[in-house]
Design a protein around this motif. Sequence first.
Motif, PDB file in Angstrom:
ATOM      1  N   GLY A  56       3.912 -20.833   4.945  1.00 27.77           N
ATOM      2  CA  GLY A  56       4.841 -19.919   4.297  1.00 27.77           C
ATOM      3  C   GLY A  56       5.122 -20.230   2.844  1.00 27.77           C
ATOM      4  N   ILE A  57       4.146 -20.776   2.145  1.00 29.43           N
ATOM      5  CA  ILE A  57       4.348 -21.133   0.736  1.00 29.43           C
ATOM      6  C   ILE A  57       4.464 -19.880  -0.135  1.00 29.43           C
ATOM      7  CG2 ILE A  57       3.047 -23.269   1.024  1.00 29.43           C
ATOM      8  CD1 ILE A  57       0.763 -21.875  -0.608  1.00 29.43           C
ATOM      9  N   GLU A  58       5.038 -20.057  -1.310  1.00 24.92           N
ATOM     10  CA  GLU A  58       5.113 -18.966  -2.268  1.00 24.92           C
ATOM     11  C   GLU A  58       3.710 -18.659  -2.790  1.00 24.92           C
ATOM     12  OE1 GLU A  58       7.218 -17.958  -6.597  1.00 24.92           O
ATOM     13  OE2 GLU A  58       7.788 -19.747  -5.458  1.00 24.92           O
ATOM     14  N   LYS A  59       3.380 -17.370  -2.850  1.00 20.10           N
ATOM     15  CA  LYS A  59       2.034 -16.964  -3.270  1.00 20.10           C
ATOM     16  C   LYS A  59       2.116 -16.257  -4.616  1.00 20.10           C
ATOM     17  CE  LYS A  59       1.487 -14.776   0.623  1.00 20.10           C
ATOM     18  NZ  LYS A  59       0.913 -13.951   1.723  1.00 20.10           N
ATOM     19  N   GLU A  60       1.477 -16.848  -5.613  1.00 22.71           N
ATOM     20  CA  GLU A  60       1.451 -16.269  -6.949  1.00 22.71           C
ATOM     21  C   GLU A  60       0.041 -16.399  -7.517  1.00 22.71           C
ATOM     22  OE1 GLU A  60       3.568 -16.790 -11.353  1.00 22.71           O
ATOM     23  OE2 GLU A  60       4.196 -18.058  -9.662  1.00 22.71           O
ATOM     24  N   ILE A  61      -0.517 -15.286  -7.970  1.00 22.80           N
ATOM     25  CA  ILE A  61      -1.875 -15.274  -8.509  1.00 22.80           C
ATOM     26  C   ILE A  61      -1.970 -16.173  -9.737  1.00 22.80           C
ATOM     27  CG2 ILE A  61      -3.623 -13.855  -9.659  1.00 22.80           C
ATOM     28  CD1 ILE A  61      -3.598 -13.206  -6.805  1.00 22.80           C
ATOM     29  N   ASP A  62      -3.024 -16.979  -9.790  1.00 21.88           N
ATOM     30  CA  ASP A  62      -3.361 -17.751 -10.983  1.00 21.88           C
ATOM     31  C   ASP A  62      -4.353 -16.901 -11.787  1.00 21.88           C
ATOM     32  OD1 ASP A  62      -4.559 -19.438 -12.867  1.00 21.88           O
ATOM     33  OD2 ASP A  62      -4.291 -21.216 -11.615  1.00 21.88           O
ATOM     34  N   TYR A  63      -3.889 -16.338 -12.898  1.00 20.39           N
ATOM     35  CA  TYR A  63      -4.710 -15.384 -13.641  1.00 20.39           C
ATOM     36  C   TYR A  63      -5.852 -16.049 -14.399  1.00 20.39           C
ATOM     37  CZ  TYR A  63      -1.759 -11.540 -12.291  1.00 20.39           C
ATOM     38  OH  TYR A  63      -1.113 -10.585 -11.540  1.00 20.39           O
ATOM     39  N   THR A  64      -5.708 -17.331 -14.685  1.00 18.18           N
ATOM     40  CA  THR A  64      -6.842 -18.056 -15.271  1.00 18.18           C
ATOM     41  C   THR A  64      -7.959 -18.174 -14.248  1.00 18.18           C
ATOM     42  OG1 THR A  64      -5.303 -19.322 -16.643  1.00 18.18           O
ATOM     43  CG2 THR A  64      -7.545 -20.167 -16.460  1.00 18.18           C
ATOM     44  N   SER A  65      -7.592 -18.437 -13.003  1.00 21.49           N
ATOM     45  CA  SER A  65      -8.586 -18.494 -11.929  1.00 21.49           C
ATOM     46  C   SER A  65      -9.222 -17.133 -11.692  1.00 21.49           C
ATOM     47  CB  SER A  65      -7.944 -19.003 -10.635  1.00 21.49           C
ATOM     48  OG  SER A  65      -7.552 -20.345 -10.759  1.00 21.49           O
ATOM     49  N   LEU A  66      -8.410 -16.083 -11.747  1.00 25.41           N
ATOM     50  CA  LEU A  66      -8.945 -14.732 -11.574  1.00 25.41           C
ATOM     51  C   LEU A  66      -9.945 -14.410 -12.681  1.00 25.41           C
ATOM     52  CD1 LEU A  66      -9.097 -11.954 -10.285  1.00 25.41           C
ATOM     53  CD2 LEU A  66      -6.998 -11.324 -11.519  1.00 25.41           C
ATOM     54  N   TYR A  67      -9.628 -14.803 -13.905  1.00 19.32           N
ATOM     55  CA  TYR A  67     -10.520 -14.592 -15.043  1.00 19.32           C
ATOM     56  C   TYR A  67     -11.845 -15.320 -14.828  1.00 19.32           C
ATOM     57  CZ  TYR A  67     -11.857 -14.630 -20.048  1.00 19.32           C
ATOM     58  OH  TYR A  67     -12.496 -14.476 -21.256  1.00 19.32           O
ATOM     59  N   GLN A  68     -11.788 -16.549 -14.335  1.00 21.60           N
ATOM     60  CA  GLN A  68     -13.012 -17.291 -13.988  1.00 21.60           C
ATOM     61  C   GLN A  68     -13.774 -16.579 -12.882  1.00 21.60           C
ATOM     62  OE1 GLN A  68     -11.810 -21.220 -12.822  1.00 21.60           O
ATOM     63  NE2 GLN A  68     -11.917 -22.032 -14.894  1.00 21.60           N
ATOM     64  N   TYR A  69     -13.061 -16.168 -11.861  1.00 17.03           N
ATOM     65  CA  TYR A  69     -13.693 -15.510 -10.720  1.00 17.03           C
ATOM     66  C   TYR A  69     -14.458 -14.262 -11.147  1.00 17.03           C
ATOM     67  CZ  TYR A  69     -14.131 -12.630  -6.543  1.00 17.03           C
ATOM     68  OH  TYR A  69     -14.622 -11.821  -5.548  1.00 17.03           O
ATOM     69  N   LEU A  70     -13.874 -13.482 -12.041  1.00 12.11           N
ATOM     70  CA  LEU A  70     -14.532 -12.260 -12.501  1.00 12.11           C
ATOM     71  C   LEU A  70     -15.828 -12.561 -13.233  1.00 12.11           C
ATOM     72  CD1 LEU A  70     -11.404 -10.263 -13.720  1.00 12.11           C
ATOM     73  CD2 LEU A  70     -12.779  -9.799 -11.675  1.00 12.11           C
ATOM     74  N   GLN A  71     -15.961 -13.760 -13.789  1.00 14.32           N
ATOM     75  CA  GLN A  71     -17.183 -14.158 -14.475  1.00 14.32           C
ATOM     76  C   GLN A  71     -18.240 -14.706 -13.509  1.00 14.32           C
ATOM     77  OE1 GLN A  71     -16.344 -16.662 -18.029  1.00 14.32           O
ATOM     78  NE2 GLN A  71     -14.238 -15.968 -17.792  1.00 14.32           N
ATOM     79  N   PHE A  72     -17.804 -15.507 -12.524  1.00 11.49           N
ATOM     80  CA  PHE A  72     -18.751 -16.262 -11.695  1.00 11.49           C
ATOM     81  C   PHE A  72     -18.860 -15.775 -10.253  1.00 11.49           C
ATOM     82  CE2 PHE A  72     -17.474 -19.096 -15.121  1.00 11.49           C
ATOM     83  CZ  PHE A  72     -18.687 -19.618 -15.528  1.00 11.49           C
ATOM     84  N   ASN A  73     -17.880 -14.994  -9.794  1.00  6.76           N
ATOM     85  CA  ASN A  73     -17.778 -14.588  -8.386  1.00  6.76           C
ATOM     86  C   ASN A  73     -17.377 -15.749  -7.478  1.00  6.76           C
ATOM     87  OD1 ASN A  73     -18.248 -11.939  -8.977  1.00  6.76           O
ATOM     88  ND2 ASN A  73     -20.122 -11.742  -7.770  1.00  6.76           N
ATOM     89  N   TYR A  74     -16.910 -16.842  -8.064  1.00  6.76           N
ATOM     90  CA  TYR A  74     -16.266 -17.919  -7.317  1.00  6.76           C
ATOM     91  C   TYR A  74     -15.261 -18.581  -8.239  1.00  6.76           C
ATOM     92  CZ  TYR A  74     -19.935 -20.706  -9.661  1.00  6.76           C
ATOM     93  OH  TYR A  74     -20.777 -21.281 -10.586  1.00  6.76           O
ATOM     94  N   ILE A  75     -14.396 -19.423  -7.668  1.00  9.76           N
ATOM     95  CA  ILE A  75     -13.332 -20.064  -8.440  1.00  9.76           C
ATOM     96  C   ILE A  75     -13.651 -21.543  -8.576  1.00  9.76           C
ATOM     97  CG2 ILE A  75     -10.877 -20.671  -8.446  1.00  9.76           C
ATOM     98  CD1 ILE A  75     -10.502 -17.931  -6.922  1.00  9.76           C
ATOM     99  N   ILE A  76     -13.462 -22.058  -9.772  1.00 12.43           N
ATOM    100  CA  ILE A  76     -13.897 -23.406 -10.108  1.00 12.43           C
ATOM    101  C   ILE A  76     -12.796 -24.419  -9.806  1.00 12.43           C
ATOM    102  CG2 ILE A  76     -14.745 -24.885 -11.971  1.00 12.43           C
ATOM    103  CD1 ILE A  76     -15.710 -22.267 -13.350  1.00 12.43           C
ATOM    104  N   ALA A  77     -13.120 -25.431  -9.003  1.00  9.61           N
ATOM    105  CA  ALA A  77     -12.172 -26.487  -8.658  1.00  9.61           C
ATOM    106  C   ALA A  77     -11.786 -27.279  -9.917  1.00  9.61           C
ATOM    107  CB  ALA A  77     -12.787 -27.422  -7.618  1.00  9.61           C
ATOM    108  N   PRO A  78     -10.567 -27.854  -9.920  1.00  7.10           N
ATOM    109  CA  PRO A  78      -9.623 -27.984  -8.814  1.00  7.10           C
ATOM    110  C   PRO A  78      -8.722 -26.775  -8.586  1.00  7.10           C
ATOM    111  CG  PRO A  78      -8.776 -29.124 -10.736  1.00  7.10           C
ATOM    112  CD  PRO A  78     -10.138 -28.610 -11.122  1.00  7.10           C
ATOM    113  N   ALA A  79      -8.893 -25.715  -9.386  1.00  7.99           N
ATOM    114  CA  ALA A  79      -8.030 -24.545  -9.248  1.00  7.99           C
ATOM    115  C   ALA A  79      -8.383 -23.746  -7.999  1.00  7.99           C
ATOM    116  CB  ALA A  79      -8.156 -23.663 -10.487  1.00  7.99           C
ATOM    117  N   THR A  80      -7.447 -22.925  -7.567  1.00  7.62           N
ATOM    118  CA  THR A  80      -7.685 -21.907  -6.548  1.00  7.62           C
ATOM    119  C   THR A  80      -7.134 -20.594  -7.095  1.00  7.62           C
ATOM    120  OG1 THR A  80      -5.561 -22.048  -5.361  1.00  7.62           O
ATOM    121  CG2 THR A  80      -7.277 -23.663  -4.771  1.00  7.62           C
TER     122      THR A  80
END
Length: 634
Positions: free
Chosen positions: A170-194
């Motif tokens: 039940g943790i608080e869920k908030e999008i990490d927009y830096t991770s989203l920006y990475q995801y849009l480039q690579f189609n995966y998210i780069i550790a250690p971020a989620t």
Amino acid sequence: MCGITGIYAFNEVGRFNMINLSGATDKISSRGPDSKGMFTEYNVGLGHRRLSIIDTSSDGNQPMHDDSGRFTIIFNGEIYNYRELRAGLERLGVTFQSNSDTEVLLKLFIREKKDCLGKLNGFFSFAIFDKEENSLFIARDRIGIKPLLYYHDEDKLIFGSEMKSILAYGIEKEIDYTSLYQYLQFNYIIAPATILKGVKKLLPGHFMMIKGKQVQIEKYYQVAYNRNALNPNNLSYEQQKQQLIDKLEKSVKKRLVADVPLGAFLSGGIDSSVITALASRHVEKLNTFSIGYKDEPFFDETKYANLVAKKFDTNHTVFSLSNQDLYEHLFDILDYIDEPFADSSAIPVYILSKHTREIATVALSGDGADEMFSGYNKHSASLRVAKGGTAAQLVKGALPLWNILPKSRNNAVGNKIRQLQRFAIGMRLSNKERYWRWAQFTSESEAFNVLNKSSKEQLDQDDFKQKKLEILKYINGNGDINDVLYTDMHLVLTNDMLTKVDLMSMANSLEIRVPFLDHELVDFAFSLPQSSKINENMRKRILQDSFRDILPPELYNRPKHGFEIPLLKWFRSELRSLIEHDLLRDQFIQEQNIFDGEEIKKLKKKLFSSNPGDIHARIWGLIVFQWWWKKNMA
């Protein structure tokens, strides 16, 4: 192979979250369908799901305690040298109650604490609670074959094998927009971020110690690589080949230890064929498994897999799939993915794992060889850029032509133009920027433009640039391919390839073992010079040459046909309604308030045009994200 989760509470507010331990453990049941176990001790809770591989009796169930009851372990993975470690401990007077590698790991930790990590040969994530010190020790294997995520706030630290177990608290869920920006480039998210702020991935070769309110993370291993001191023992090429053969056979043999049915993936390529050849020396009638593609004969390589299976007398099974078979599993995969991950090759891996699990519980794979020995097109392209020449300059100069010609992955001419355009763009960039661009599906500017004003404002550009610099720090100015491979190990292998294999195999309760990623073999591979791995005529040179005498000759001198999922075909037929009337519907995009509506319209227009280029990968990335968002954030 198992799934683990747990919580360490710093105060009474944190302790309240322990009521979610059972539910969080159930969320990872596919990782361990054989048994469920839990342990609680005031401010600490540990949950375990077991997939029985070694010592399948109840003696191997977890959480497991030492004789005194002071130490408790939950463990995901396999320790291949556990028998040698056990013998060494027995000589010191240590006794054992089971035949499991879990108990060996626990008792080795009791004697050596964090120093035990240097003695382990295997893949793992585990947690050990010390009741007397009220401390929790968490570690992840050297290469990152097994995942470990965690969430840390002022009240608690939560960890788990998958995001879905973290979310169950039940943790608080908030999008990490830096991770989203990475995801849009690579189609995966780069550790250690989620994808979520607050949730992180413990990096490969790291451990974490929690005691009181103190959380300490340290690195215990890094792949050995010194570009200025390659081939330190001055081995000849023939000696290098012999060492590779010896180390790889030793690695394969270690990974054949199991008390359940075992087999190997066999695609017909060099990597899986080598693993099959070596494993068949130690297992009579080795089970091998391949996928065939009924509707895509150009990509079907079962002919080569059958040659290997016949030569080494394996018990070979081919799962012959139609495009409809692939499509029918699409939504099961989307439902299982608990963080946006859009490598479309996950689809056949999922199906192969599902069918293999009906026969075997463990399968060997050839993953890792491309990243260590130079197996990708971009490695050949990087070599051509470094060597220069008239042909390369002509391709570079023709970029305006490549830009206007139609490009598509669906036909040979369009795909060649697409590749020439990428090569020409790369030639105009520095070594670091070229690597980054060739690793992407989408450029930084294209990814930025698809975000709306609100999302852009929440994107931390400085954080992104710092992360990019960290990834590219291994790329040197001289263009040595080993720099590219070393970066691939940290970016592509861990975040894409190993994530894909772990997720898709564990969704089907199948353990995958990767002999190429034995840390001793990895360190050896990065002691080899570029010339041993690639030249103008051959990729994975030393790997191909080392096993040329035992593999069927038909495997050599043939084009490599990586299978292309028919995404574009689906987007224009079966998935068109999902795109236009649901996930990328104009009104939904506006209400969601993440993406720029006009940019999404442009992407959809290009998707259904006669010149789609690489658009299918971008659309697939958006579909995966939208499906995840609706399931977890809406």
